[in-house]
Every structure is written in structure tokens, then in C-alpha cells.
Scaffold this motif. Sequence first.
Motif, short mmCIF file in Angstrom:
data_model
loop_
_atom_site.label_atom_id
_atom_site.label_comp_id
_atom_site.label_asym_id
_atom_site.label_seq_id
_atom_site.Cartn_x
_atom_site.Cartn_y
_atom_site.Cartn_z
N LYS A 157 -6.18 -5.72 3.51
CA LYS A 157 -7.05 -4.57 3.24
C LYS A 157 -8.11 -4.88 2.18
CE LYS A 157 -6.47 0.21 1.56
NZ LYS A 157 -5.50 1.30 1.40
N HIS B 54 1.67 2.20 4.17
CA HIS B 54 0.72 3.30 4.33
C HIS B 54 0.83 3.90 5.73
CE1 HIS B 54 -3.27 5.21 4.62
NE2 HIS B 54 -3.46 4.99 3.33
N THR C 95 -1.34 -3.35 4.53
CA THR C 95 -1.53 -1.90 4.64
C THR C 95 -0.18 -1.19 4.62
OG1 THR C 95 -1.54 -2.01 7.06
CG2 THR C 95 -3.67 -2.14 5.93
N SER D 142 2.18 -2.89 -5.93
CA SER D 142 1.63 -1.87 -5.05
C SER D 142 0.35 -1.34 -5.67
CB SER D 142 2.63 -0.71 -4.87
OG SER D 142 2.08 0.32 -4.05
N ASP D 143 -0.55 -0.81 -4.84
CA ASP D 143 -1.83 -0.32 -5.37
C ASP D 143 -1.70 1.01 -6.09
OD1 ASP D 143 -1.30 1.13 -3.06
OD2 ASP D 143 -3.31 0.94 -2.22
N ARG E 275 -8.08 -1.08 -6.61
CA ARG E 275 -8.58 -2.34 -6.08
C ARG E 275 -9.85 -2.79 -6.81
NH1 ARG E 275 -5.55 -3.31 -1.33
NH2 ARG E 275 -4.18 -1.51 -1.04
N CYS F 235 -5.74 4.31 -3.90
CA CYS F 235 -5.93 2.91 -3.54
C CYS F 235 -7.22 2.26 -3.99
CB CYS F 235 -5.77 2.75 -2.03
SG CYS F 235 -6.45 4.08 -1.05
N HIS G 206 -3.10 -8.58 1.08
CA HIS G 206 -3.08 -7.15 0.80
C HIS G 206 -2.67 -6.39 2.07
CE1 HIS G 206 -6.05 -7.60 -2.84
NE2 HIS G 206 -4.95 -8.33 -2.94
N ASP H 195 0.84 -1.19 0.00
CA ASP H 195 0.00 0.00 0.00
C ASP H 195 0.88 1.25 0.00
OD1 ASP H 195 -2.08 1.79 0.29
OD2 ASP H 195 -3.04 0.71 1.92
N ASP H 196 0.83 2.01 -1.08
CA ASP H 196 1.60 3.26 -1.22
C ASP H 196 3.11 3.01 -1.32
OD1 ASP H 196 -0.85 4.45 -0.92
OD2 ASP H 196 -0.38 5.52 0.93
#
Length: 440
Positions: A117, A203, A200, A266-267, A62, A58, A198, A14-15
Amino acid sequence: MSQSRPNIIYIVADDLGYADMGCYGGRDAAFGPVSPVLDRLAANGLKFTQGYANSPVCSPTRFAMITGRYQYRLRGAAEEPISSKSKDSTTLGLPVYHPTLPSLLRANGYRTALIGKWHLGYPPVFGPLKSGYEEFFGPMSGGVDYFTHCSNNGTHDLYVGEEEKSEEGYLTDLLSQRAVDYVNRMARQDAPFFLSLHYTAPHWPWETRDDADVAQDLDGKLFHVHGGNIHTYRRMIHHMDEGIGWMVQALRNSGQLDNTLIVFTSDNGGERFSDNWPLVGGKMDLTEGGIRVPWIAHWPAVIAPGQESRQHCMSMDWSATMLDAASVAADPAYPLDGISLLPVLHDARNTFLRPLYWRMNHRGQRAMRLGDWKYLRVDGVDYLFNIEADERERANQARRDPSRLNTLRTAWESWNDELPPIPEDAGISLAYSIDDIPQR
């Protein structure tokens, strides 16, 4: 196990920035390599250097990952991203009738689980168990504290299935441990599995395993604008990398590693502490730093080690790839926009021309990548970049090559005309702003 179709593990950070990992040029931290496990997966598999996320934020990405389609087809994905304020909404989420990557795999004999997530709408209307997953452990919202597991409005957000669950521990480790348990349980099954892992991390809030006191300082406010640093950020990536290592070892110990397709990405692009070099921009930007992300594929039974590809791809292409690898067809009523990359996994020399499109309500952004060239609009200004020669998007070629600019702009507008318009009431996160765009 007697099954021959591959297990599939879809790991999403994430990020994470494009160059945060060593295998993408990232520098070592004071404690050593940041991502040794992921670096080994890349060295023993296939690394994509020109891969993208479907969005620079994000939840829209997804939507694309789980449907294999441009996220713009669904109302919930127009939110940039879905906010915790939409908890009671009956429209801002993934419709339960829509076929998904896990639902299609499950209907064809796969066991399915999401550990981590969700961020595709809130119960009771939406949720992982309503959209193809048999099991779920993780947060429903976009970001939670790593120790209290509370979202940015202070509400506890950790679930097992559809039940809220209090559990002590650092969230990254809890997710990794659950993944190890799932892999070990699936080794005793006579069916392939699909695991969405997934994370986090990394982030915000920026917390390592040793930062439980930071959770108290936040007082339920997760933006953490006063905190964090590059050292904490890189340690968070390392914790995630360690957990992935635990899971890979569980696959190896149970004899499942060879026939398991592991995909890591990564998202969206990185945030304030990320390393996106040589790219410009980050989260919320359609500049390269906001949308170009790592893509690693590891599958010893199929992918030769040490491969690298410049094939253009985006998130929804990997959904199509996973279905293809499992010999599962899409629902004909919901045809995929994603294109399978399975031929590239078999042989990295199997490349093809792939146009990529994006649009954002935030600052009226739009972008298209075709071959070496990229068309970009921000705040009503059009840009044309030769990405192959100018990855930092510094030299605007719009005046020098107006014919090419017009061709790409017309192609983008034709694509956009085929999709629902962005609703006027679509929400935009105000926590981020686009990086410096070169002026004409």
C-alpha cells in the motif's frame, strides 16, 4: 554479498489491533495460533510494549513513516485519511521534492522497493517511484478488494511501477510472493536493500483466501458494513503471517537473515473485529486503542533474543532508527522529528524520556504522552490519565491533579504553535467514530 550495512525490511500491517497477535496477548483462533511467525520474530528479537503510531488513521501515519517527521508539516497529511476522491489533486500527496526514508537510503547505495500500500497521493503528480523507490507493486489507494483489486469507488487499483497491472490472486499472497522474489533477487546484488512491505491486511473488506465470492457480493463497495466476523479477520492476519514466514525463509535460505533488520508494526490501532485489550478505542481515536500498536524488531547480528522494552516511541522514530542503522544522515534542510532507537536495539536497557504529541481534526482531538502520564482532549473536554496505572483510560485525574494537567496542556500547545494549523478544508473520514470516552 560483501556489504556490511544491514538490509532493512519494514513490514506494516493495516488496522491491526494491539493484542491481535499472540506475542501481545492475543488468544489462539479455532485453527490454532494466529501469528506464529511474528511471535517467533518477537521471541528472537525485541518487542516494544509502549510503542505508538503517529496517527490513528492510515495515510497521516504513512507521511510520518516515509519522512521521519511529524506529518502535520505537510498539507496532504491533514486529510484523515486521503480519499480516492482526491485522485486529480495536485496538493493532497507527498511532495516529490521532500526527502524520504527510501530516497535518502537510495542516495547512499541502497536498493529500494515498496511492495504493498502507498496511500500518499495519486499519479501522475504523486507516487512511490517519484519519492525514492526504485520498484513498486501494489495499490495506490487506502483499501482495495483482495480479489478484484478495486478501490472503494470501483476503480481497479493495482500497479507495477506507474503502470496499472491486472493480476489474478489474493492480494495478501501476491504481496508476500513479490517480497520473496525481491529478497531472492537482492541476494545476487552487491548492495544492501530497503524493502517496504506494506500489507493491506487486515483492513476491510474482510476476505480470506477462500472468499472470492464475497468480492462479487460487494459490487465495488468496500466498506462492507454488512459483512465480516472475528473468524475471517483472524484468518486474514494468519495469511499475512504465513507470507511473512515465506519471506523470512527466503532470507534464511539466501544467507541474508542475520544482517537484516526486520521491523513490524501497524499504521494505526485496530477496527471493529480487532482485539485491543487492555486498551480502549480504535481507529480514528487518540485513546490508546487508536494509537498504541505492536513494534517488533528482529536483527540477529545486533539484537539479542528475548528482549522487551517499555521505551516510548512512534512511527517517525523508526524512520530515524533505520537511517541510523544504515549510517545515513537526514537532509539538513528537513531535520527529523523522529529520534533514533538504535541504542535500544543494541541494549533494551538504554531507555530515555520521549514526549509524544498528536492532534486530529476529527472531534478536535489532541493528546500528549510524557512518562506515565497522558493528556487527552476530545470534543473540548480535557482528560488526564496515568497510563502506567490505568491503561484503559477510565480514571480521569484532571480535577485531582490540575497542575499536572496544565503543564501537559501548555506543553502540547507550545508544540502545536510550531506547526502549520489544520486547514479548514481538511477532509475527515465519516466511516469511524471514537469509542466510549469516560466522562468527567
